[in-house]
Motif scaffolding. Structure first.
Motif, PDB file in Angstrom:
ATOM      1  N   LYS A 128      34.741  33.672  27.405  1.00 37.75           N
ATOM      2  CA  LYS A 128      34.828  33.550  28.851  1.00 37.75           C
ATOM      3  C   LYS A 128      33.988  32.372  29.347  1.00 37.75           C
ATOM      4  CE  LYS A 128      37.335  37.259  29.538  1.00 37.75           C
ATOM      5  NZ  LYS A 128      38.733  37.173  30.029  1.00 37.75           N
ATOM      6  N   TYR A 130      32.011  32.102  31.812  1.00 38.10           N
ATOM      7  CA  TYR A 130      30.657  32.450  32.227  1.00 38.10           C
ATOM      8  C   TYR A 130      29.772  32.939  31.079  1.00 38.10           C
ATOM      9  CZ  TYR A 130      32.867  37.103  32.298  1.00 38.10           C
ATOM     10  OH  TYR A 130      33.563  38.242  31.956  1.00 38.10           O
ATOM     11  N   SER A 155      31.531  36.597  37.711  1.00 36.18           N
ATOM     12  CA  SER A 155      30.979  37.749  36.987  1.00 36.18           C
ATOM     13  C   SER A 155      29.717  38.186  37.714  1.00 36.18           C
ATOM     14  CB  SER A 155      30.645  37.390  35.539  1.00 36.18           C
ATOM     15  OG  SER A 155      29.840  38.387  34.943  1.00 36.18           O
TER      16      SER A 155
END
Length: 271
Positions: A128, A130, A155
Motif C-alpha cells: 500500500k 501509505y 489510512s
C-alpha cells in the motif's frame, strides 16, 4: 560497473580497481545508505539557499516500475507455480488509475514543491502507498511539517500515528466517513477542507509526477520498459540511485543557474 571501475578507478582516488565482489556488496548496501543520504544532502542545500530548499511541506507518491522478465499471473502466484524461469518472483501486482495493472516494484518518493527529492524507498508493487510512510519520514522528522498525498494515503492509523508521534500531518484529499465522532477525525476532516489545504493539494501533481518522469527519462524506463535487474535487493539498489542522481543534478543546476530539470549538462559531464 566492474568494467567502468577498471577504466576509471584512478579518477576516484582508488589505489586499484575494486573487485566485482566488492562492487556487488556495496551496490546491494545502497538502499539504506541512500535513504540516510537524501535528507543530508537536502540540509546541505539549505545552507546554499534556505528558501529554495526549505522542507516545511512535501509531496508523496508511489510509481510502479515493470519487473524484468515474464509476468507472474495471480492464479499461478497464489498456487506457488512459476511457469517460466524469467519471472521475478519478488515482484507483485499493483493497479493505478493511469497505467492499469502492472507487475513490478514501487518507488516511494517525497519531494519539495520544486520537485527536489528528499526521501525515497523501494518496495514490491502491491504494498500500500501509505505502508512505508514511517520509513520515508525517518530522516525528515525534525524538518518537515506537512506531507501531501493522494487518496492512496487515506489510512487513519497511519495519519494519526505520524501526527501524534512525529507532529507530521499527512494530508489527503478525502474526509473520513467512519469514526467521525472521534476528536482527531473531526479535527482532520475540518482541516483538509480549509482553502489553504486545498490550495496545497493542487500543487501535489505538478510537483511529484514530473519528478518520476525525470527519473524514468534519465534511467531509460519510460512507457512499458522493464527494469534491468531481478529481485528486490538489486531493484531497490538500482531505483534508489534515481532520486539521488536527480538530487545531485538539481543541486548542480542550481549552483550554475540552470533550469533544475536540465539533464544535458549533467549527462555531458560523464562523456
Amino acid at each position: 560497473m566492474t568494467k567502468y571501475a577498471q577504466e576509471h578507478y584512478l579518477a576516484f582516488g582508488f589505489p586499484k580497481a575494486p573487485s566485482r565482489k566488492t562492487i556487488r556488496r556495496r551496490f546491494l548496501s545502497l538502499p539504506k545508505y541512500i535513504h540516510w543520504l537524501l535528507p543530508q544532502i537536502m540540509l546541505q542545500c539549505q545552507e546554499l539557499d534556505y528558501q529554495q530548499f526549505r522542507c516545511s511541506w512535501g509531496f508523496v507518491d508511489k510509481s510502479v516500475f515493470r519487473a524484468l522478465g515474464g509476468i507472474w499471473h495471480k492464479k499461478h502466484s497464489r498456487l506457488g507455480i512459476v511457469p517460466h524461469s524469467s519471472i521475478d518472483t519478488d515482484a507483485s501486482w499493483s493497479k493505478s488509475a493511469y497505467h492499469g495493472w502492472r507487475f513490478g516494484y514501487g518507488l516511494h518518493l517525497i519531494c519539495l514543491q520544486n520537485r527536489f527529492p528528499v526521501a525515497a524507498w523501494v518496495s514490491t508493487a502491491s504494498d500500500k502507498d501509505y505502508s512505508w510512510m514511517d520509513k520515508l519520514i525517518q530522516g525528515l522528522k525534525d524538518t518537515i511539517g506537512i506531507v501531501v498525498g493522494d487518496a492512496g494515503y487515506q489510512s487513519l492509523k497511519v495519519i494519526q500515528n505520524l501526527y501524534e508521534n512525529y507532529g507530521i500531518l499527512l494530508q489527503t484529499p478525502k474526509v473520513f466517513t467512519t469514526y467521525v465522532k472521534r476528536p482527531f477525525v473531526k479535527w482532520y476532516n475540518a482541516m483538509i477542507q480549509l482553502a489553504v489545504a486545498q490550495c496545497l493539494y493542487r500543487h501535489r501533481r505538478p510537483s511529484i509526477e514530473p519528478l518520476f518522469s525525470l527519473i524514468k527519462q534519465l534511467f531509460d524506463l519510460q512507457g512499458e520498459k522493464q527494469l534491468p535487474y531481478k529481485g528486490i535487493d538489486k531493484v531497490a539498489a538500482f531505483l534508489m540511485i534515481g532520486p539521488l542522481t536527480v538530487q545531485l543534478m538539481m543541486r548542480d543546476n542550481f549552483i550554475h543557474h540552470r533550469d533544475w530539470a536540465n539533464t544535458q549538462a549533467f549527462l555531458n559531464a560523464f562523456k
